[in-house]
Design an enzyme around this catalytic site. Structure first.
Site, PDB file in Angstrom:
ATOM      1  N   PRO A 186      -6.880 -14.105  -2.222  1.00  0.00           N
ATOM      2  CA  PRO A 186      -6.835 -15.119  -0.789  1.00  0.00           C
ATOM      3  C   PRO A 186      -5.813 -15.837  -0.729  1.00  0.00           C
ATOM      4  O   PRO A 186      -5.209 -15.686   0.388  1.00  0.00           O
ATOM      5  CB  PRO A 186      -8.203 -15.814  -0.877  1.00  0.00           C
ATOM      6  CG  PRO A 186      -9.154 -14.789  -1.710  1.00  0.00           C
ATOM      7  CD  PRO A 186      -8.206 -14.147  -2.773  1.00  0.00           C
TER       8      PRO A 186
ATOM      9  N   GLY B  68      -2.696 -13.693   0.435  1.00  0.00           N
ATOM     10  CA  GLY B  68      -3.355 -13.243   1.717  1.00  0.00           C
ATOM     11  C   GLY B  68      -3.206 -14.198   2.759  1.00  0.00           C
ATOM     12  O   GLY B  68      -3.009 -13.720   3.794  1.00  0.00           O
TER      13      GLY B  68
ATOM     14  N   GLU C  24      -7.223  -6.797   2.246  1.00  0.00           N
ATOM     15  CA  GLU C  24      -8.269  -6.634   1.353  1.00  0.00           C
ATOM     16  C   GLU C  24      -8.366  -7.533   0.328  1.00  0.00           C
ATOM     17  O   GLU C  24      -7.436  -7.514  -0.699  1.00  0.00           O
ATOM     18  CB  GLU C  24      -8.334  -4.977   0.842  1.00  0.00           C
ATOM     19  CG  GLU C  24      -9.563  -4.748   0.344  1.00  0.00           C
ATOM     20  CD  GLU C  24      -9.840  -5.064  -1.178  1.00  0.00           C
ATOM     21  OE1 GLU C  24     -10.839  -6.176  -1.060  1.00  0.00           O
ATOM     22  OE2 GLU C  24      -9.354  -4.311  -2.191  1.00  0.00           O
TER      23      GLU C  24
ATOM     24  N   CYS D 162     -13.077  -4.745  -7.172  1.00  0.00           N
ATOM     25  CA  CYS D 162     -13.441  -5.663  -6.095  1.00  0.00           C
ATOM     26  C   CYS D 162     -15.133  -5.107  -5.548  1.00  0.00           C
ATOM     27  O   CYS D 162     -15.569  -6.236  -5.119  1.00  0.00           O
ATOM     28  CB  CYS D 162     -12.505  -5.591  -5.069  1.00  0.00           C
ATOM     29  SG  CYS D 162     -12.368  -4.093  -4.085  1.00  0.00           S
TER      30      CYS D 162
END
Length: 329
Positions: free
Chosen positions: A196, A199, A216, A250
């Site tokens: 994240p 991201g 993702e 994941c």
């Protein structure tokens, strides 16, 4: 685009990719099929090199490596080759009162120049599957393999470009800082798989150009176990899903939700399943991979302090191993 030429990878000429895209070279069906077939030759001819690179990067077992990094790519490729001509056709749609005199249809146009940023846990699969989709859609593509898996990266940088049109496809090497600079350039679509924190950097950079993104960022996947299930069957499935690729998946089960009564049955069943799959000392098993990097190892090891260890919990920093074992220094 000149920023990328100077800062983001040897042999990369983004201006050439943009010019090629504008020329329409990547649009014809025949061109897309030829590039996809070339990817298929890469997977076939370099399969052993891929397996060896994954072994060096994370001791990924041959079965896991071939299944998750080669066969799944081939499956994606074959599905795309078999359906691409149909996918490219215009789709007629119903007309309303305002469009009665018009011709109404949906046409799937390529975005343009696409950036794919791949992660380290599946360094071949999560590089090639987005690339297959981008090529099939008629785009030019810049791919950035993970810096952590150095041997897989070397394959992507040195070998993959031999199979693809260099006017349309490029591979860049970039760490976090270089990737941040890379993102200063305008792309038409960004496909990112990772954490994240990165991201957020990708999405912030994309917003400046209104670039659409696919992020993702992993998952937290609960596994609910009811009291009336087959405990042994559940244990085998959970152990396989959790420990495949040393847990670095994941969509693997992150935690179990069950009653206390089921917990008392499930923990010994899990221990039995682990022994069945990996033997009494999984560290010596040829079927158990390793954590992909030192940073990732330290993060996972720190998680052991957040609760009570039920099974295993031993660590070997030199091997980047976490689990059950008896040979630790």
């Amino acid at each position: 685009w000149e920023k990328m030429r100077g800062k983001c990878g040897r042999g990369v000429n983004p201006a050439r990719l943009r010019a090629t895209w504008l020329s329409g070279k990547t649009r014809p069906l025949e061109y897309r099929l030829a590039q996809l077939e070339a990817l298929g030759r890469f997977l076939e001819e370099k399969k052993q090199d891929i397996l060896e690179a994954l072994d060096l990067d994370m001791r990924k077992p041959p079965f896991e490596a071939e299944f998750s990094e080669v066969l799944l790519c081939k499956n994606e490729l074959n599905t795309t080759l078999n359906n691409l001509s149909h996918w490219m056709k215009d789709k007629q749609v119903d007309k309303n009162l305002a469009t009665q005199l018009d011709t109404a249809f949906i046409r799937r146009d390529p975005y343009g120049v696409v950036l794919i940023i791949a992660p380290c846990n599946y360094p071949i699969y999560l590089l090639l599957v987005p690339l297959i989709g981008a090529i099939a859609a008629g785009n030019c593509v810049v791919v950035r393999p993970s810096e952590i898996t150095k041997n897989s990266k070397r394959l992507a940088v040195e070998v993959l470009p031999r199979y693809l049109d260099k006017d349309c496809f490029a591979v860049v090497t970039a760490g976090k800082q270089e990737t941040t600079r890379l993102l200063e350039n305008k792309f038409d679509y960004i496909f990112f798989t990772g954490n994240p924190a990165m991201g957020r950097i990708v999405m912030t950079a994309a917003a400046k150009h209104l670039t659409p993104v696919m992020l993702e960022l992993g998952g937290k996947n609960p596994c609910y176990v009811s009291d009336n299930c087959d405990v042994q069957n559940v244990a085998r499935r959970v152990a396989w899903g959790r420990f495949f690729n040393a847990g670095q998946t994941c969509i693997g089960p992150n935690y179990i939700l069950c009653s206390m009564e089921m917990k008392d049955k499930l923990v010994p069943a899990l221990r039995e399943a682990i022994t069945t799959f990996y033997g009494p000392n999984p560290q010596e098993s040829p079927d158990f991979a390793r954590i992909v990097g030192d940073k990732q190892f330290h993060r996972v090891r720190a998680l052991l302090c957040s609760g009570r260890v039920a099974i295993g919990g031993q660590t070997d920093e030199k091997e980047r191993y976490i689990g059950e074992g008896s040979h630790f220094g």
